[in-house]
Scaffold this motif. Sequence first.
Motif, short mmCIF file in Angstrom:
data_model
loop_
_atom_site.label_atom_id
_atom_site.label_comp_id
_atom_site.label_asym_id
_atom_site.label_seq_id
_atom_site.Cartn_x
_atom_site.Cartn_y
_atom_site.Cartn_z
N GLY A 109 0.83 -1.21 0.00
CA GLY A 109 0.00 0.00 0.00
C GLY A 109 0.85 1.24 0.00
N LEU A 162 -0.56 -7.18 -6.39
CA LEU A 162 -1.91 -6.73 -6.06
C LEU A 162 -2.56 -7.66 -5.07
CD1 LEU A 162 -4.47 -5.03 -6.47
CD2 LEU A 162 -4.95 -6.40 -8.52
N VAL A 168 -3.88 -6.77 -1.32
CA VAL A 168 -5.29 -6.96 -0.96
C VAL A 168 -5.42 -7.94 0.20
CG1 VAL A 168 -7.51 -7.86 -1.78
CG2 VAL A 168 -6.16 -6.34 -3.24
N HIS A 171 -11.30 -2.71 0.21
CA HIS A 171 -11.03 -1.51 -0.57
C HIS A 171 -12.27 -1.00 -1.30
CE1 HIS A 171 -9.37 1.09 -3.71
NE2 HIS A 171 -8.27 1.17 -3.01
N LEU A 223 -11.13 -1.13 -6.36
CA LEU A 223 -9.88 -1.53 -7.00
C LEU A 223 -10.00 -1.39 -8.52
CD1 LEU A 223 -9.12 -4.70 -4.86
CD2 LEU A 223 -7.78 -2.56 -4.87
N ASN A 227 -6.33 3.31 -9.46
CA ASN A 227 -6.00 3.38 -8.04
C ASN A 227 -4.80 2.52 -7.67
OD1 ASN A 227 -8.07 5.16 -7.53
ND2 ASN A 227 -9.53 3.58 -6.93
N LEU A 228 -4.09 2.04 -8.68
CA LEU A 228 -2.87 1.27 -8.47
C LEU A 228 -1.70 2.09 -9.00
CD1 LEU A 228 -4.15 -2.24 -9.62
CD2 LEU A 228 -4.19 -1.25 -7.32
N VAL A 283 -1.13 0.03 -3.79
CA VAL A 283 -2.58 0.26 -3.77
C VAL A 283 -2.85 1.60 -3.09
CG1 VAL A 283 -4.81 -0.58 -2.94
CG2 VAL A 283 -3.07 -2.20 -3.70
N ASP A 312 -13.79 -7.57 -3.64
CA ASP A 312 -12.46 -7.09 -4.02
C ASP A 312 -11.78 -8.07 -4.97
OD1 ASP A 312 -12.51 -4.70 -2.66
OD2 ASP A 312 -11.26 -5.35 -0.99
N CYS A 321 -10.12 -7.68 -8.70
CA CYS A 321 -8.76 -8.12 -9.05
C CYS A 321 -8.77 -8.95 -10.33
CB CYS A 321 -8.16 -8.94 -7.90
SG CYS A 321 -7.74 -7.99 -6.43
#
Length: 205
Positions: A58, A105, A109, A119, A122, A126-127, A137, A179, A183
């Motif tokens: 993060g 990722l 997560v 989150h 995603l 936002n990455l 993240v 989430d 992904c």
Amino acid sequence: MDKLLRSDALKDHLKAKGCAPPRLCKKKQAEKNAVQGAGTNHRSTMPSNAEPHNPDGGVHWSEVMGSETKIFIDMEFVTGGELFDKIVNNGRMREDEARRYFQQLINAVDYCHSRGVYHRDLKPENLLLDACGNLKVSDFGLSALSQQDDGLIHTTCGTPNYVAPEVLKGGGYDGATADLWSCGVILFVLLAGYLPFDDSNLMIL
């Protein structure tokens, strides 16, 4: 606020907590009423990652300060831009490159989920990528904790192209499962270079 961030007192405070000095931080400001309107406590749902070398995936933050109308977050300055821009500029990725980002990722997560944080938004925008190309993240503005008796989340939010179907049905949903759906969509975008679900009409989408 600029003077506060440059002050020796704040620098000493951050050093005592083992945090990066303010010159390496980026200030992010959010309207307090917007955070409250999302139905979440931004401070309480952000994963605690003040340790500079904590491999949680993060964006690291070092301090949260607030006034009556504003919230200020001292956070890591991530210089590599958005993963979204990399996809737009370079198209779909090789499998080994996509696998590397996807593994990072999932690790990030999983770190959030292990602490009860979901989150809920995603997407490649936002990455972020750091100077070494590692994935970070970001943007926990819609994140939530499961606080209902049934262990489910009951608020609808997220980006339609990436959100899980059960989130849009209006009933409760499991934050971790939602989430993971996002992904999966991100992995598809990395490998294909386009969205699996896309339409200008949100009802059709």
